[in-house]
Design a protein around this motif. Structure first.
Motif, PDB file in Angstrom:
ATOM      1  N   SER A   6      72.220  44.923  65.002  1.00  0.00           N
ATOM      2  CA  SER A   6      73.508  45.468  64.564  1.00  0.00           C
ATOM      3  C   SER A   6      73.958  46.614  65.462  1.00  0.00           C
ATOM      4  CB  SER A   6      73.413  45.955  63.122  1.00  0.00           C
ATOM      5  OG  SER A   6      73.014  44.941  62.268  1.00  0.00           O
ATOM      6  N   LEU A   7      73.028  47.475  65.816  1.00  0.00           N
ATOM      7  CA  LEU A   7      73.350  48.591  66.696  1.00  0.00           C
ATOM      8  C   LEU A   7      73.766  48.093  68.079  1.00  0.00           C
ATOM      9  CD1 LEU A   7      73.428  51.659  67.120  1.00  0.00           C
ATOM     10  CD2 LEU A   7      71.041  51.516  67.808  1.00  0.00           C
ATOM     11  N   ILE A   8      73.087  47.071  68.577  1.00  0.00           N
ATOM     12  CA  ILE A   8      73.434  46.522  69.887  1.00  0.00           C
ATOM     13  C   ILE A   8      74.816  45.859  69.849  1.00  0.00           C
ATOM     14  CG2 ILE A   8      72.775  44.829  71.631  1.00  0.00           C
ATOM     15  CD1 ILE A   8      69.862  45.405  70.885  1.00  0.00           C
ATOM     16  N   VAL A   9      75.130  45.150  68.761  1.00  0.00           N
ATOM     17  CA  VAL A   9      76.458  44.532  68.628  1.00  0.00           C
ATOM     18  C   VAL A   9      77.532  45.614  68.575  1.00  0.00           C
ATOM     19  CG1 VAL A   9      77.947  43.223  67.062  1.00  0.00           C
ATOM     20  CG2 VAL A   9      75.674  42.388  67.572  1.00  0.00           C
ATOM     21  N   LEU A  50      75.939  42.037  74.364  1.00  0.00           N
ATOM     22  CA  LEU A  50      76.202  40.949  73.420  1.00  0.00           C
ATOM     23  C   LEU A  50      75.175  39.831  73.565  1.00  0.00           C
ATOM     24  CD1 LEU A  50      80.063  40.450  73.308  1.00  0.00           C
ATOM     25  CD2 LEU A  50      78.569  41.203  71.481  1.00  0.00           C
ATOM     26  N   LEU A  51      74.818  39.499  74.790  1.00  0.00           N
ATOM     27  CA  LEU A  51      73.801  38.479  75.022  1.00  0.00           C
ATOM     28  C   LEU A  51      72.443  38.927  74.494  1.00  0.00           C
ATOM     29  CD1 LEU A  51      73.292  35.709  76.327  1.00  0.00           C
ATOM     30  CD2 LEU A  51      72.728  36.932  78.431  1.00  0.00           C
ATOM     31  N   LEU A  52      72.127  40.209  74.675  1.00  0.00           N
ATOM     32  CA  LEU A  52      70.872  40.752  74.144  1.00  0.00           C
ATOM     33  C   LEU A  52      70.857  40.708  72.619  1.00  0.00           C
ATOM     34  CD1 LEU A  52      68.175  42.246  74.712  1.00  0.00           C
ATOM     35  CD2 LEU A  52      69.498  44.367  74.506  1.00  0.00           C
ATOM     36  N   ALA A  53      71.958  41.071  71.995  1.00  0.00           N
ATOM     37  CA  ALA A  53      72.033  41.039  70.530  1.00  0.00           C
ATOM     38  C   ALA A  53      71.910  39.616  70.008  1.00  0.00           C
ATOM     39  CB  ALA A  53      73.346  41.661  70.057  1.00  0.00           C
ATOM     40  N   TYR A  54      72.543  38.685  70.689  1.00  0.00           N
ATOM     41  CA  TYR A  54      72.438  37.287  70.274  1.00  0.00           C
ATOM     42  C   TYR A  54      71.001  36.779  70.409  1.00  0.00           C
ATOM     43  CZ  TYR A  54      73.402  32.288  69.988  1.00  0.00           C
ATOM     44  OH  TYR A  54      73.399  30.972  69.619  1.00  0.00           O
ATOM     45  N   THR A  67      72.951  32.222  64.928  1.00  0.00           N
ATOM     46  CA  THR A  67      74.294  32.118  65.485  1.00  0.00           C
ATOM     47  C   THR A  67      75.345  32.495  64.452  1.00  0.00           C
ATOM     48  OG1 THR A  67      73.543  30.357  66.952  1.00  0.00           O
ATOM     49  CG2 THR A  67      75.912  30.566  66.632  1.00  0.00           C
ATOM     50  N   LEU A  68      75.194  31.993  63.249  1.00  0.00           N
ATOM     51  CA  LEU A  68      76.142  32.307  62.181  1.00  0.00           C
ATOM     52  C   LEU A  68      76.145  33.795  61.865  1.00  0.00           C
ATOM     53  CD1 LEU A  68      78.115  31.255  60.000  1.00  0.00           C
ATOM     54  CD2 LEU A  68      76.136  31.115  58.489  1.00  0.00           C
ATOM     55  N   MET A  69      74.980  34.386  61.722  1.00  0.00           N
ATOM     56  CA  MET A  69      74.905  35.813  61.398  1.00  0.00           C
ATOM     57  C   MET A  69      75.438  36.671  62.541  1.00  0.00           C
ATOM     58  SD  MET A  69      73.961  35.992  58.353  1.00  0.00           S
ATOM     59  CE  MET A  69      73.664  37.719  58.212  1.00  0.00           C
ATOM     60  N   PHE A  70      75.192  36.255  63.777  1.00  0.00           N
ATOM     61  CA  PHE A  70      75.704  36.997  64.929  1.00  0.00           C
ATOM     62  C   PHE A  70      77.231  37.017  64.917  1.00  0.00           C
ATOM     63  CE2 PHE A  70      77.316  36.795  69.319  1.00  0.00           C
ATOM     64  CZ  PHE A  70      76.952  38.059  69.743  1.00  0.00           C
ATOM     65  N   PHE A  71      77.849  35.866  64.691  1.00  0.00           N
ATOM     66  CA  PHE A  71      79.314  35.821  64.708  1.00  0.00           C
ATOM     67  C   PHE A  71      79.927  36.511  63.495  1.00  0.00           C
ATOM     68  CE2 PHE A  71      78.745  32.318  67.814  1.00  0.00           C
ATOM     69  CZ  PHE A  71      79.455  32.919  68.835  1.00  0.00           C
ATOM     70  N   ILE A  72      79.279  36.435  62.353  1.00  0.00           N
ATOM     71  CA  ILE A  72      79.767  37.176  61.184  1.00  0.00           C
ATOM     72  C   ILE A  72      79.710  38.671  61.455  1.00  0.00           C
ATOM     73  CG2 ILE A  72      79.219  37.804  58.804  1.00  0.00           C
ATOM     74  CD1 ILE A  72      78.441  34.866  58.352  1.00  0.00           C
ATOM     75  N   GLN A  73      78.601  39.113  62.021  1.00  0.00           N
ATOM     76  CA  GLN A  73      78.450  40.536  62.329  1.00  0.00           C
ATOM     77  C   GLN A  73      79.417  40.970  63.422  1.00  0.00           C
ATOM     78  OE1 GLN A  73      74.745  41.818  64.148  1.00  0.00           O
ATOM     79  NE2 GLN A  73      74.599  43.308  62.498  1.00  0.00           N
ATOM     80  N   THR A  76      82.876  41.328  61.851  1.00  0.00           N
ATOM     81  CA  THR A  76      82.949  42.480  60.950  1.00  0.00           C
ATOM     82  C   THR A  76      82.983  43.788  61.723  1.00  0.00           C
ATOM     83  OG1 THR A  76      81.737  41.226  59.290  1.00  0.00           O
ATOM     84  CG2 THR A  76      81.868  43.604  58.988  1.00  0.00           C
ATOM     85  N   ILE A  77      82.041  43.963  62.624  1.00  0.00           N
ATOM     86  CA  ILE A  77      81.979  45.204  63.388  1.00  0.00           C
ATOM     87  C   ILE A  77      83.199  45.330  64.301  1.00  0.00           C
ATOM     88  CG2 ILE A  77      80.680  46.383  65.214  1.00  0.00           C
ATOM     89  CD1 ILE A  77      78.137  45.463  63.830  1.00  0.00           C
ATOM     90  N   GLY A  78      83.612  44.219  64.907  1.00  0.00           N
ATOM     91  CA  GLY A  78      84.792  44.246  65.764  1.00  0.00           C
ATOM     92  C   GLY A  78      86.044  44.645  65.014  1.00  0.00           C
ATOM     93  N   SER A  79      86.223  44.104  63.827  1.00  0.00           N
ATOM     94  CA  SER A  79      87.398  44.458  63.024  1.00  0.00           C
ATOM     95  C   SER A  79      87.377  45.928  62.640  1.00  0.00           C
ATOM     96  CB  SER A  79      87.444  43.594  61.770  1.00  0.00           C
ATOM     97  OG  SER A  79      87.553  42.245  62.105  1.00  0.00           O
ATOM     98  N   LEU A  80      86.211  46.443  62.259  1.00  0.00           N
ATOM     99  CA  LEU A  80      86.121  47.852  61.892  1.00  0.00           C
ATOM    100  C   LEU A  80      86.398  48.767  63.077  1.00  0.00           C
ATOM    101  CD1 LEU A  80      83.072  47.812  59.471  1.00  0.00           C
ATOM    102  CD2 LEU A  80      85.449  48.297  58.910  1.00  0.00           C
TER     103      LEU A  80
END
Length: 110
Positions: A6-9, A50-54, A67-73, A76-80
């Motif tokens: 999450s921190l890396i994303v 992003l590649l490291l977080a994935y 993959t699903l959790m990465f894109f959801i996160q 969410t983080i991008g919108s915030l």
């Protein structure tokens, strides 16, 4: 591991946000000035993060779940970040405190 991902994303999206030409940017920290003045290395750094977080998500979860959790996160983080950064509501102390609390909860319940 989920907190680290999450921190890396967050860091990856924040670096990519600072390379945008249309974003309202504030220069409170020195690395934010560096990110704005050096957009090409910043984009490579953001994409690498992003590649490291994935890859961390794939390491901790399976292929589809990671993959699903990465894109959801990422959404969410991008919108915030897009909503709260121009309002200057993202402070480094609040983010650090949030990630420390979440990490402690993750290690406690694991």
């Amino acid at each position: 591991m989920i907190t680290i991902a999450s921190l890396i994303v967050f860091l990856a999206f924040y670096t990519l946000y600072y390379t945008s030409k249309r974003a309202t940017l504030s220069y409170d920290l020195g690395f934010e000035k560096w990110m704005k003045s050096n957009p090409k290395p910043t984009k490579f750094l953001g994409l690498g993060l992003l590649l490291l977080a994935y890859s961390v998500w794939l390491f901790t979860q399976s292929l589809c779940c990671g993959t699903l959790m990465f894109f959801i996160q990422l959404m969410t983080i991008g919108s915030l970040i897009i909503i709260l950064a121009p309002l200057k509501k993202i402070s480094r102390f609040a983010i650090a405190a949030l990630f420390i609390i979440v990490a402690l909860l993750e290690f406690y319940y694991n």
